[in-house]
Design a protein around this motif. Sequence first.
Motif, mmCIF file in Angstrom:
data_model
loop_
_atom_site.group_PDB
_atom_site.id
_atom_site.type_symbol
_atom_site.label_atom_id
_atom_site.label_comp_id
_atom_site.label_asym_id
_atom_site.label_seq_id
_atom_site.Cartn_x
_atom_site.Cartn_y
_atom_site.Cartn_z
ATOM 1 N N LYS A 1 8.050 10.059 2.956
ATOM 2 C CA LYS A 1 8.670 8.858 2.415
ATOM 3 C C LYS A 1 9.946 8.524 3.187
ATOM 4 O O LYS A 1 10.780 9.380 3.451
ATOM 5 C CB LYS A 1 8.999 9.058 0.929
ATOM 6 C CG LYS A 1 7.781 9.033 0.026
ATOM 7 C CD LYS A 1 7.140 7.652 -0.003
ATOM 8 C CE LYS A 1 5.982 7.599 -0.993
ATOM 9 N NZ LYS A 1 5.346 6.256 -1.016
ATOM 10 N N LYS B 1 -1.776 6.397 -4.395
ATOM 11 C CA LYS B 1 -0.719 7.400 -4.512
ATOM 12 C C LYS B 1 0.387 7.175 -3.492
ATOM 13 O O LYS B 1 1.584 7.269 -3.826
ATOM 14 C CB LYS B 1 -1.337 8.792 -4.346
ATOM 15 C CG LYS B 1 -0.325 9.920 -4.238
ATOM 16 C CD LYS B 1 -1.012 11.244 -3.946
ATOM 17 C CE LYS B 1 -0.002 12.358 -3.723
ATOM 18 N NZ LYS B 1 -0.658 13.662 -3.413
ATOM 19 N N THR C 1 0.993 4.371 -1.518
ATOM 20 C CA THR C 1 1.558 3.023 -1.421
ATOM 21 C C THR C 1 2.307 2.604 -2.673
ATOM 22 O O THR C 1 3.041 1.606 -2.641
ATOM 23 C CB THR C 1 0.453 2.007 -1.132
ATOM 24 O OG1 THR C 1 -0.512 2.032 -2.200
ATOM 25 C CG2 THR C 1 -0.240 2.315 0.188
ATOM 26 N N GLY C 2 2.110 3.323 -3.762
ATOM 27 C CA GLY C 2 2.787 2.961 -5.004
ATOM 28 C C GLY C 2 2.100 1.871 -5.797
ATOM 29 O O GLY C 2 2.652 1.386 -6.791
ATOM 30 N N ASN C 3 0.911 1.468 -5.385
ATOM 31 C CA ASN C 3 0.149 0.453 -6.117
ATOM 32 C C ASN C 3 -0.789 1.129 -7.113
ATOM 33 O O ASN C 3 -1.074 2.329 -7.021
ATOM 34 C CB ASN C 3 -0.657 -0.414 -5.150
ATOM 35 C CG ASN C 3 0.229 -1.202 -4.205
ATOM 36 O OD1 ASN C 3 0.981 -2.072 -4.611
ATOM 37 N ND2 ASN C 3 0.147 -0.871 -2.924
ATOM 38 N N GLY D 1 3.405 -1.373 0.752
ATOM 39 C CA GLY D 1 3.803 0.022 0.589
ATOM 40 C C GLY D 1 3.168 0.981 1.571
ATOM 41 O O GLY D 1 3.311 2.199 1.414
#
Length: 325
Positions: free
Chosen positions: A213, A262, A264-266, A290
């Motif tokens: 990240k 997981k 990409t945060g979508n 993301g």
Amino acid sequence: MTTCFRAPMASSIPCSSSSSASSLRRRTFKTLCAVNSRNTAKIPMPPVNPKDPFLSKLASVAATSPEKLLNRPSNSDTPPFLDVFDSPKLMATPAQVERSVSYNEHRPRRPPPDLPSLLLHGRIVYIGMPLVPAVTELVVAELMYLQWMDPKEPIYLYINSTGTTRDDGETVGMETEGFAIYDAMMQLKNEIHTVAVGAAIGQACLLLAAGSKGKRFMMPHAKAMIQQPRVPSSGLMPASDALIRAKEVITNRDILVNLLAKHTGNSVETVANVMKRPFYMDSTRAKAFGVIDKILWRGQEKIMADAAPPEEWDKNAGIKVLDAI
């Protein structure tokens, strides 16, 4: 009247005088040898090339000390005439020459390394082909090697790949090729910086998003794309076997959706909806979705300094940069 003298016969010489006769013969023989040696010292020499050091040296030795050339032992291990030179290393075996020749005094001569090895020396792993078994084997081995070398230094993963398909959409590898590299990345202790160069499609897009990240980058004109896995060509495969393979592709699709969600945060639903058809993203759209964290705009934010400046790469690789003369 002429008087003749006859030398006495050997049998008439008394025993007491035999030793003196032997010593006289020895002295006469030594005198003849000395005379012959002085005469042979003046051996006429043919003209030689003055620029030839080998022949010039032989001519000089023949004129001053001919016994070095004439009185050679028959069982000598030295090659002919090399023993007359001051240096016994006038000639060397090929192995000695190989060890002595070098580009400079500090770097021994060896074949130049290939480009992947040079990149690996800078802790860079480059994926520039579709994910076929040979590529997967090399990438996983390089990742494991870099962790073994230093588990604390980051690894830089450059991606320009169409995933498990070719650019025309034909399947060239199983989805497990991408999952193998992904699992290796997740098992590493190192921080992984991912950079998209050119294209990151399908499984390659997953690898791009799976970086650490804040350390996922993309070139301004690179492309990312996610799509559903494709069923390989079945040919004359029985219907039951084709159904089994189709179910396996659906399973791989669900795994890919969950992993992309997981990293990409979508939500899973969002990723599944956009993957119904090929979903292309430029660098700006990929950042919004993301997949990446930063765009490597030239002259903006100095992202390359955050990734790793060239001087730091050289320092970590043990390369000493000399000042230009």
